[in-house]
Enzyme design. Structure first.
Site, short mmCIF file in Angstrom:
data_model
loop_
_atom_site.label_atom_id
_atom_site.label_comp_id
_atom_site.label_asym_id
_atom_site.label_seq_id
_atom_site.Cartn_x
_atom_site.Cartn_y
_atom_site.Cartn_z
N GLY A 16 0.83 -1.20 0.00
CA GLY A 16 0.00 0.00 0.00
C GLY A 16 0.86 1.25 0.00
N ARG A 77 0.83 -4.88 -5.86
CA ARG A 77 0.98 -6.15 -5.15
C ARG A 77 1.29 -7.18 -6.23
NH1 ARG A 77 -0.66 -4.57 0.07
NH2 ARG A 77 -2.23 -2.94 -0.05
N ASP A 108 5.57 -5.20 5.95
CA ASP A 108 6.07 -6.54 6.29
C ASP A 108 6.17 -7.47 5.07
OD1 ASP A 108 6.54 -6.34 8.97
OD2 ASP A 108 4.52 -7.00 9.57
N THR A 130 4.39 2.43 5.66
CA THR A 130 2.99 1.98 5.75
C THR A 130 2.23 2.90 6.70
OG1 THR A 130 1.52 0.24 6.56
CG2 THR A 130 3.74 0.19 7.43
N ASP A 132 -0.08 2.01 8.47
CA ASP A 132 -0.67 1.20 9.56
C ASP A 132 0.15 1.16 10.85
OD1 ASP A 132 -2.87 0.54 8.04
OD2 ASP A 132 -1.93 -1.24 7.18
N ASP A 134 2.30 -0.87 11.72
CA ASP A 134 2.23 -2.23 12.27
C ASP A 134 3.50 -3.05 12.05
OD1 ASP A 134 1.96 -2.37 9.54
OD2 ASP A 134 0.36 -3.86 9.56
N ARG A 176 -6.63 -2.83 8.39
CA ARG A 176 -7.27 -4.14 8.22
C ARG A 176 -6.90 -5.08 9.36
NH1 ARG A 176 -5.37 -6.34 3.06
NH2 ARG A 176 -4.93 -4.16 2.68
P1 ATP Z 1 1.01 -2.82 3.47
O1 ATP Z 1 0.56 -3.89 4.43
O2 ATP Z 1 1.24 -1.51 4.09
O3 ATP Z 1 0.15 -2.73 2.25
P2 ATP Z 1 3.03 -4.72 2.70
O4 ATP Z 1 4.40 -4.58 2.14
O5 ATP Z 1 2.92 -5.57 3.94
O6 ATP Z 1 2.46 -3.26 2.92
P3 ATP Z 1 1.83 -6.80 1.07
O7 ATP Z 1 0.75 -6.73 0.07
O8 ATP Z 1 1.69 -7.75 2.21
O9 ATP Z 1 2.05 -5.29 1.58
O10 ATP Z 1 3.20 -7.17 0.33
C1 ATP Z 1 3.63 -6.44 -0.79
C2 ATP Z 1 4.24 -7.37 -1.79
O11 ATP Z 1 5.40 -8.01 -1.23
C3 ATP Z 1 3.35 -8.52 -2.24
O12 ATP Z 1 2.45 -8.15 -3.25
C4 ATP Z 1 4.36 -9.53 -2.73
O13 ATP Z 1 4.80 -9.20 -4.02
C5 ATP Z 1 5.53 -9.33 -1.76
N1 ATP Z 1 5.45 -10.34 -0.68
C6 ATP Z 1 4.56 -10.40 0.33
N2 ATP Z 1 4.77 -11.48 1.10
C7 ATP Z 1 5.82 -12.14 0.55
C8 ATP Z 1 6.52 -13.35 0.87
N3 ATP Z 1 6.18 -14.08 1.93
N4 ATP Z 1 7.55 -13.70 0.08
C9 ATP Z 1 7.91 -12.95 -0.98
N5 ATP Z 1 7.28 -11.82 -1.34
C10 ATP Z 1 6.25 -11.41 -0.59
#
Ligand code: ATP
Length: 325
Positions: A16, A77, A108, A130, A132, A134, A176
């Site tokens: 995000g 994503r 994360d 982020t 959040d 978090d 969320r």
């Molecule tokens: P936010 O929660 O603020 O949106 P985030 O980085 O946690 O941020 P996610 O959608 O969980 O958002 O992850 C972003 C991207 O990181 C995913 O679309 C994916 O491409 C990659 N990703 C997430 N989890 C994994 C994983 N376990 N291994 C490899 N790549 C991952």
């Protein structure tokens, strides 16, 4: 520690978007250029990496961006990045473009992707971006300050009209899986109730009784901050109105919280974290995340950072409840 010399740094934003991401990108670009390195921007997160949407970035490309919300590199994503095949391909593309150090700005999930790239030989550093708040290893994530202030100002406005009409207002904020935005707005806006994803078993009957008691005591409105993770605000408003007889309206603030010009705090923290990420790469560090803890900017092992769990501070939640008297 990686042992290779870093010549080209890549930067991407993932997950995000969050206000302040541009300030972080700018800091990465200018710190790296200042050290004589080449910088490549990767558009649309890991998806753009897999699609080879890679551009060269100059100091001028990040001019006039520190004050802008969103991310000039766009974000996405990407499901394929969760697979071994996708991760190997992403690492191979980094190598093809000479990217030997990568800065990943995101949450994360994005760090989990960065960790996999480090495993496949690309030196990586994560920056917490982020709204959040978090991410467990850091007390601060880029975007939270702007998002919480945007929500606070919107809630103040709803509150004005809620008081005029003597209404109950349910205001849904983002979050969320994490209730930090809800908790901070709850305290900052003087809400009567805060519903957070961490406390899914809230008791609606107790809220109804509290609304009735508050009306008897002469309260002119009743503000409930509801986190996205609980959701259902429209139906909740209908149920509460039926049970209490008090006019009840739901407002979902939504994506407005993600946008807007970053606050001073977000710009400054993002600038420091962006610069630090490059310094760490140049020192040969990899598989690390920049964080802020006990008044200092530090770096943490990604694995350690991902295994930490962040709880909502019970004491702060308790204070919010006590002040709603
Ligand atoms: P936010 O929660 O603020 O949106 P985030 O980085 O946690 O941020 P996610 O959608 O969980 O958002 O992850 C972003 C991207 O990181 C995913 O679309 C994916 O491409 C990659 N990703 C997430 N989890 C994994 C994983 N376990 N291994 C490899 N790549 C991952």
């Amino acid at each position: 520690m990686g042992d290779k010399v870093i010549r080209t740094i890549g930067v991407l934003t993932s997950g995000g978007d969050a206000p302040g991401m541009n300030a972080a990108i700018r800091a990465v670009v200018r710190t790296a250029l200042g050290k004589g390195l080449k910088v490549r921007g990767i558009r649309r997160g890991y998806q753009g990496l897999l699609n080879e949407e890679i551009i060269d970035l100059s100091a001028r490309d990040v001019s006039d961006t520190i004050q802008r919300g969103g991310t000039i590199l766009q974000t996405a994503r990407c499901h394929s990045m969760r697979t071994e095949e996708g991760q190997q391909k992403a690492a191979a593309i980094c190598k093809k473009y000479g990217i030997d150090g990568l800065v990943v700005i995101g949450g994360d999930g994005s760090f989990a992707g960065a960790q996999r790239l480090a495993y496949y030989g690309i030196n990586t550093i994560g920056i917490p971006g982020t709204i959040d708040l978090d991410i467990a290893c850091t007390e601060y994530t880029i975007g939270f300050d702007t998002a919480v202030n945007t929500a606070m100002e919107a809630i103040d406005k709803v509150r004005d009209t809620s008081t005029s009409h003597e209404r109950c207002s349910i205001i849904e904020v983002m979050g969320r899986d994490a209730g930090y935005l809800a908790l901070w707005c709850g305290i900052a806006n003087g809400a009567e109730r805060i519903l957070m994803p961490e406390e899914h078993d809230y008791n609606e009957q107790m809220i109804v009784e509290d609304i009735q008691a508050c009306r008897k005591r002469g309260k002119k409105n009743y503000i409930i901050i509801n986190a996205e993770g609980i959701g259902d605000s429209m139906n909740m408003a209908q149920r509460i109105e039926e049970a209490t007889g008090m006019e009840t309206r739901a407002t979902i603030i939504g994506h407005m919280q993600r946008g807007g010009s970053p606050t001073c705090k977000d710009r400054v923290y993002a600038s420091i974290m962006g610069a630090m990420a490059v310094d760490l790469l140049v020192e040969g560090k990899t598989n690390r995340v920049v964080g802020y803890q006990h008044g200092q900017f530090k770096d943490f092992d990604i694995e350690e950072a991902l295994s930490m769990k962040k709880e909502i501070p019970e004491y702060q939640y308790d204070i919010a409840q006590r002040l709603a008297l």
